[in-house]
Design a protein around this motif. Sequence first.
Motif, PDB file in Angstrom:
ATOM      1  N   UNK A  89       0.990  -1.065   0.200  1.00  0.00           N
ATOM      2  CA  UNK A  89       0.214   0.179   0.120  1.00  0.00           C
ATOM      3  C   UNK A  89       0.986   1.326   0.150  1.00  0.00           C
ATOM      4  N   UNK A  90       0.460   2.165  -0.745  1.00  0.00           N
ATOM      5  CA  UNK A  90       1.376   3.378  -0.994  1.00  0.00           C
ATOM      6  C   UNK A  90       0.751   4.412  -0.164  1.00  0.00           C
ATOM      7  N   UNK A  91      -0.324   4.496   0.341  1.00  0.00           N
ATOM      8  CA  UNK A  91      -1.015   5.545   1.200  1.00  0.00           C
ATOM      9  C   UNK A  91      -0.393   5.721   2.563  1.00  0.00           C
ATOM     10  N   UNK A 112      -7.268 -14.883  12.827  1.00  0.00           N
ATOM     11  CA  UNK A 112      -7.057 -15.933  13.897  1.00  0.00           C
ATOM     12  C   UNK A 112      -7.387 -17.203  13.589  1.00  0.00           C
ATOM     13  N   UNK A 113      -8.428 -17.528  13.193  1.00  0.00           N
ATOM     14  CA  UNK A 113      -8.656 -18.964  12.945  1.00  0.00           C
ATOM     15  C   UNK A 113      -7.840 -19.674  11.995  1.00  0.00           C
ATOM     16  N   UNK A 114      -7.175 -19.008  11.065  1.00  0.00           N
ATOM     17  CA  UNK A 114      -6.103 -19.306  10.314  1.00  0.00           C
ATOM     18  C   UNK A 114      -4.559 -19.484  11.021  1.00  0.00           C
ATOM     19  N   UNK A 115      -4.776 -19.036  12.299  1.00  0.00           N
ATOM     20  CA  UNK A 115      -3.447 -19.133  12.986  1.00  0.00           C
ATOM     21  C   UNK A 115      -2.499 -17.903  12.375  1.00  0.00           C
ATOM     22  N   UNK A 116      -2.944 -16.860  11.874  1.00  0.00           N
ATOM     23  CA  UNK A 116      -2.228 -15.775  11.441  1.00  0.00           C
ATOM     24  C   UNK A 116      -2.217 -14.483  12.323  1.00  0.00           C
ATOM     25  N   UNK A 117      -1.097 -13.761  12.437  1.00  0.00           N
ATOM     26  CA  UNK A 117      -1.115 -12.654  13.295  1.00  0.00           C
ATOM     27  C   UNK A 117      -2.356 -11.495  12.698  1.00  0.00           C
ATOM     28  N   UNK A 118      -3.022 -10.931  13.330  1.00  0.00           N
ATOM     29  CA  UNK A 118      -4.257 -10.133  12.725  1.00  0.00           C
ATOM     30  C   UNK A 118      -3.433  -8.911  12.131  1.00  0.00           C
ATOM     31  N   UNK A 119      -2.311  -8.580  12.445  1.00  0.00           N
ATOM     32  CA  UNK A 119      -1.536  -7.480  11.505  1.00  0.00           C
ATOM     33  C   UNK A 119      -0.656  -7.967  10.406  1.00  0.00           C
ATOM     34  N   UNK A 120      -0.919  -9.374   9.938  1.00  0.00           N
ATOM     35  CA  UNK A 120      -0.216  -9.935   8.845  1.00  0.00           C
ATOM     36  C   UNK A 120      -0.209  -9.235   7.621  1.00  0.00           C
ATOM     37  N   UNK A 121      -1.279  -8.587   7.353  1.00  0.00           N
ATOM     38  CA  UNK A 121      -1.241  -7.772   5.873  1.00  0.00           C
ATOM     39  C   UNK A 121      -1.544  -6.502   6.201  1.00  0.00           C
ATOM     40  N   UNK A 122      -1.331  -5.942   7.098  1.00  0.00           N
ATOM     41  CA  UNK A 122      -1.597  -4.427   7.381  1.00  0.00           C
ATOM     42  C   UNK A 122      -0.827  -3.496   6.290  1.00  0.00           C
ATOM     43  N   UNK A 123       0.446  -4.034   5.868  1.00  0.00           N
ATOM     44  CA  UNK A 123       0.912  -2.954   4.904  1.00  0.00           C
ATOM     45  C   UNK A 123       0.527  -3.256   3.612  1.00  0.00           C
TER      46      UNK A 123
END
Length: 288
Positions: A89-91, A112-123
């Motif tokens: 993301x560029x914004x 969370x159900x996929x055992x991923x951090x909730x911030x995994x895709x934040x950027x």
Amino acid sequence: MASAPADAVTRPAEGPATMPEDADPALWVIRDEDTTIYLFGTVHILKPGMTWFDEAVKDSFDASEELVIEMIKPDPAEMMKIVNELAIDKTGVSLRDKLTEEDRAAYEAALTRLNLPVAAFDPLDPWFASVNISLIPLMRSGYAADQGAETELLAQAAARQMTITGLETPEQQLGFFDNLPEEVQINFLNFTVATIDEAAEGMDQMVIEWANANVDALGELMNAGLEDRILYETLLVNRNITWADWVEQRMEQPGTIFLAVGAGHLAGDSSLQAILAQKGLVAERIEY
């Protein structure tokens, strides 16, 4: 569809389709005096052990001198560079901050159900999160990207030293997602989140329909997330129009081509065959 009678692409009357011992996916052909183009619908990821590259599919492939697919993947380093250029993301606004409170809660619960951090895709852009999240339950249920139909076709083509052509570049293909309006991307992500728990079961049904050559049923399943008109036109219709132009031009040159694209592109009112029919190029279903 313009290329096959309705009764050739519907489910058997006795009940829902089941996985056959030997898959026989749908296949079409366009011919003139000196050019033959086979049209084959693929599934990009499959489970190991499925038999489908035989009978009419193999015969048609063996008769061809060129394999045409959606995109030729570059080496991993180059692909990573392209992804980084398009998916980050560029914004400066976090992905989760782009979601409504309700959608964010559902999104975080899904990760969370996929055992991923909730911030995994934040950027990252919403489209990239959607595509990758949708793959996780499939991989965990046994599907593998290196088992997809294209992988087998590419291996066979390399062994035979066939010409291999891509209809799109990696930048073009990822750009279709990246250029979607952000609102459309977020709706796409929300749909993925809402259906994530049924993703593996839905994929199983898609493969069953593909293996049984139930084209209409397969098209409905594969394009289920494209209700948004912009998404539907960008990812399906406009690409089919471009590919139909390519086929029309290629028919002016002699030779035999095996053209393999995602099976969803070969089903429904906006299928590649339907657009070709408008150009006077009739794709005939090969029954086998």
